[in-house]
Design an enzyme around this catalytic site. Structure first.
Site, PDB file in Angstrom:
ATOM      1  N   ALA A 127      -2.243   4.096   3.369  1.00 24.32           N
ATOM      2  CA  ALA A 127      -3.390   4.088   2.441  1.00 24.32           C
ATOM      3  C   ALA A 127      -4.471   3.103   2.876  1.00 24.32           C
ATOM      4  O   ALA A 127      -5.646   3.267   2.516  1.00 24.32           O
ATOM      5  CB  ALA A 127      -2.917   3.763   1.022  1.00 24.32           C
ATOM      6  N   SER A 158       0.860  -1.193   0.000  1.00 19.33           N
ATOM      7  CA  SER A 158       0.000   0.000   0.000  1.00 19.33           C
ATOM      8  C   SER A 158       0.885   1.227   0.000  1.00 19.33           C
ATOM      9  O   SER A 158       2.042   1.163   0.427  1.00 19.33           O
ATOM     10  CB  SER A 158      -0.863   0.023   1.258  1.00 19.33           C
ATOM     11  N   ASP A 159       0.375   2.343  -0.478  1.00 17.11           N
ATOM     12  CA  ASP A 159       1.065   3.601  -0.180  1.00 17.11           C
ATOM     13  C   ASP A 159       0.945   3.805   1.339  1.00 17.11           C
ATOM     14  O   ASP A 159       0.162   3.121   2.019  1.00 17.11           O
ATOM     15  CB  ASP A 159       0.456   4.779  -0.960  1.00 17.11           C
ATOM     16  N   CYS A 160       1.747   4.742   1.854  1.00 11.26           N
ATOM     17  CA  CYS A 160       1.904   4.783   3.312  1.00 11.26           C
ATOM     18  C   CYS A 160       0.628   5.275   3.995  1.00 11.26           C
ATOM     19  O   CYS A 160       0.177   6.400   3.761  1.00 11.26           O
ATOM     20  CB  CYS A 160       3.119   5.611   3.645  1.00 11.26           C
TER      21      CYS A 160
END
Ligand SMILES: O=[N+]([O-])c1ccc(O[C@@H]2O[C@@H](CO)[C@H](O)[C@H]2O)cc1
Length: 785
Positions: A286, A282-284
């Site tokens: 997210a 995941s993006d941080c």
């Protein structure tokens, strides 16, 4: 996890004295399959995951994986950055001495402007080599969350600087070259490092008029998805990239990290991305956003279950760690899916040799002497020089700068230091500003630059005294533009105009009648029509964020030590553009309240077009051989048996490029398809091939070979299918159609489908149950939610 917590975790990581690698020779796992080098990565990873308890498995979902002490598995930090040199919150640069710096290349937006894929591979080899050396000293990881290959759709985007530009073919080609250098060849026994293609998908808004990246729901047609937003990601799959990152935003209602259509149907099933050793992070934070602010999932537990089941295998942050225990207790997710995620992670670590002894692989021998070598320093300067674009020249350039000359140097960037790097930078070997570079040339330098922070100041109050420097100089050089105080992560631009008092100062310089040269910096283009239209401004260059040797690279071009041959990787729009289209409008084609996006579809007049770039000499391009006049669509399509239509050759075109002038120069042949075929509206032209020719001598010719495939001719229909249509086709070099390269395709008006696009499920509502999840190792499971 809030920003401060990430920083705290970084601090602890940097201080921590962890074991580097699992010890497969003497450690507790030495007799397990995970340590058996002749077993497959999948079998090895499965054997390890089978030894983990549920709690240990859940802990391993975090980017800051704590390891399993009882099994001798050390902690591993997955979050490493490498956009234009090793960097990132967890990379540990010493205060001084060994490992206190590395090589900082230009931002990708300038590297993209070089249109030199082989050079990008060289850059990536340096980055992965330096990464390995730092990893051997326990200072960074083995996977890197780079490249950022969301196309630079809107000039306001604060992170466009991180990308190679606006064109999907260019991005796809660039990223293939980059991944080759970062990871090595697919057939190599070990990967150099794991690369991560981000942000999948439709991510290109930070904060525009209150539309935050964490919340934004990008409405994208299937046609635009396939034609524009996804090709660079598909190219990652074909390059065998080790990891993907899902993005903060939603696409058509579903947050990407919880979207089985994007992560499973498109990525793994349609594109065939390896199901057993390649993972999605995941993006941080997210995954937290899947719950809030997206409100896709009703609870935190549901958010982690939805994301894991959809195909997010790793959580940048600790949200899964915190909420998976309750998700399991509530029966929202089962262990098969968690095992699948961990098997993907650990197979990937097997592929970089994390479990194998140093004797087994060359990369574990690399040390400090492999970092910031003379060759990598030269490469950083070369790639900056190759990327710089000459936009205007009345003949004043190249400049002879010698001891008889007095040069005035002005502007916010004239004495730039960290500004040269842009974002996601590590600690560079040195920072050579334009002022520094000019001072090496033995001329008299009259410096009157702006003070740092002058960007927001609409007056010249903070500038050093301009007039004395103007009066005592023979030639005036202004180095300015924008920087990360104007365009940055979390912040999109509200204007495309030059900032502060810069245009006033440039006007003041030009009014003197002395040769005035402007160098503009930054990632997003600024409307430079006042400079283009001012007859007293002699020359204009664009130099992006040129990296650690940006100053010398600029001077190399100004003095003609290197001839300019870079091309703009994005359209320079008039500043009125942003009042004509909302940033949230994702459509590419012109329509109501949208003049169209990129060189293909913009129906206005660009200040400088995508692909624009002058030389110190004149080039003309032509081909000697013609083409057959007519081809049948059906037979072309039925003869194409390759997995991908762009692997089916159509024609190999040799373009002869004549240098009509005296100076030797590189030349980038940009080949476009034009003509009338397929759905309306028609794009103006479409880039389908490019090649950079090197040092073509005055009076002689070079030859560029443009390989056209069926994909070069295909268009995308409204359903997202790639189709070969009957109609007229032409090949253009830049804007010049090649007279002898015109042909027609004949056949049924509907054309022939080369690639059938899987449609999203009709009901993408959050209550859908029974998402399909492919199991690892050939098994398949349907997970009930
Ligand atoms: O909390 N933080 O420290 C923090 C820092 C950066 C950040 O940005 C995200 O992290 C990057 C990870 O590669 C993605 O490209 C970007 O979208 C997200 C969170």
């Amino acid at each position: 996890m809030p920003f401060s917590n990430h920083l705290f975790a970084a601090f602890c990581y940097v201080l921590g004295a962890y074991a580097l690698f699992p010890d497969c020779t003497n450690g507790p796992l030495k007799n397990e399959t995970i340590c058996n080098k002749s077993a497959s990565p999948l079998a090895r990873a499965k054997s390890l995951v089978a030894l983990y308890s549920l709690e240990e498995k859940i802990n391993a979902t975090s980017s800051g994986s704590p390891g399993v002490r009882r099994l001798g598995i050390p902690p591993y930090q997955w979050w490493n950055e490498g956009l234009h040199g090793i960097a990132g919150p967890y990379t540990n640069f010493s205060k001084q001495g060994d490992y206190s710096y590395s090589t900082s290349f230009p931002q990708p937006i300038l590297m993209g402007a070089a249109f030199d894929d082989a050079l990008i591979t060289e850059v990536a080899i340096v980055i992965s080599t330096e990464a390995r050396a730092f990893n051997n000293a326990n200072r960074t990881g083995l996977d890197f969350w780079t490249p950022n290959i969301n196309p630079f759709r809107d000039p306001r985007w604060g992170r466009g600087q991180e990308t190679p530009g606006e064109d999907p073919y260019h991005l796809s080609s660039y990223v293939q070259a980059l991944i080759k250098g970062l990871q090595g060849e697919s057939s190599d026994p070990y990967k150099r490092v794991v690369a991560t293609c981000k942000h999948f998908a439709g991510y290109d808004i930070e904060d525009w008029n209150g539309n935050l990246r964490y919340q934004f729901d990008a409405q994208i047609s299937q046609q635009d998805l396939v034609e524009y937003y996804l090709p660079s990601f598909e190219s990652c799959v074909r390059s065998n990239v080790g990891a993907f990152m899902c993005s903060y935003n939603a696409v058509n209602g579903v947050p990407t990290c919880a979207d089985p259509y994007l992560l499973q149907t498109v990525l793994r099933e349609h594109w065939g991305w390896n199901d057993t050793e390649q993972w999605v992070t995941s993006d941080c934070d997210a995954i937290q956003n899947v719950f809030l602010p997206h409100e896709w999932s009703d609870t935190r537990e549901q958010a982690v279950a939805d994301s894991l089941i959809a195909g997010t295998d790793l959580d940048c942050g600790t949200y899964m760690q915190s909420h998976l225990p309750d998700a399991f207790a509530q029966g929202l997710v089962n262990e098969t899916v968690l095992d699948q995620a961990l098997v993907r992670q650990y197979s990937s670590l097997v592929r970089v040799g994390w479990f194998d002894s140093p004797d087994d692989q060359p990369y574990r021998q690399l040390g400090w002497d492999a970092v910031a070598t003379n060759a990598s320093q030269q490469l950083a300067r070369k790639v900056a020089t190759e990327g710089i674009v000459l936009l205007k020249n009345d003949g004043v350039l190249p400049l002879v700068i010698d001891s008889s000359m007095s040069v005035g140097l002005f502007g916010d960037w004239a004495n730039a230091t960290t500004q040269l790097l842009g974002n996601y930078a590590g600690v560079s070997t040195y920072l050579h500003s334009p002022l520094w570079a000019l001072q090496q040339l033995n001329a008299t330098v009259n410096y009157a630059g702006g003070k740092p922070g002058g960007q927001g100041d609409p007056t010249t109050n903070s500038w050093l005294a301009l007039q004395p420097a103007i009066d005592t100089s023979d030639v005036l050089i202004y180095v300015g533009g924008i920087d990360n105080s104007v365009e940055e992560e979390g912040h999109d631009r509200g204007s495309l105009q030059w900032t502060g008092a810069q245009l006033d100062v440039i006007g003041q310089l030009a009014e003197t009648g002395k040769p005035t040269i402007v160098v503009t910096m930054g990632g997003g283009q600024i409307d430079s029509s006042p400079i283009a239209n001012n007859p007293n401004v002699s020359a204009l260059l664009w130099a992006g964020y040129p990296g650690q040797d940006g100053g010398p690279a600029i001077l190399d071009i100004l003095t003609g030590k290197a001839a300019p041959a870079g091309r703009l990787p994005q359209t320079q729009y008039p500043s009125s553009y942003i009042s004509e289209v909302s940033m949230t409008n994702m459509a590419l084609r012109p329509g109501k309240n949208n003049p169209g996006r990129t060189y293909k579809w913009f129906n206005g007049t660009a200040i400088y077009e995508f692909g624009y770039g002058l030389h110190y000499t004149n080039f003309s391009a032509n081909i000697t051989s013609g083409l057959e006049q007519s081809y049948a669509v059906e037979s072309l399509a039925s003869n194409c048996n390759a997995t991908y239509p762009d692997q089916c050759a159509f024609a190999s075109v040799e373009v002869t490029v004549l240098n009509d002038g005296n100076m030797p120069s590189d030349y980038v042949a940009l080949g476009y398809i034009g003509g009338t075929h397929g759905p309306v509206p028609q794009p103006k032209k479409t880039l389908i091939a490019y090649q950079r020719l090197f040092s073509v001598a005055g009076g002689s010719s070079g030859t560029a070979t443009l390989n056209l495939t069926l994909a070069s001719l295909a268009r995308v229909d409204e359903m997202g299918n790639k189709v070969l249509y009957p109609g007229d086709y032409s090949l253009l070099i830049d804007n010049q159609p090649l007279a002898s390269f015109k042909f027609t395709l004949t056949g049924n008006e509907a054309g022939a489908v080369l690639d059938k696009w899987p449609q999203p499920p009709a009901n993408r509502a959050k209550t859908t149950t029974g998402y399909y999840v492919a199991g690892y190792g050939g098994e398949q499971d349907t997970v009930e939610r």
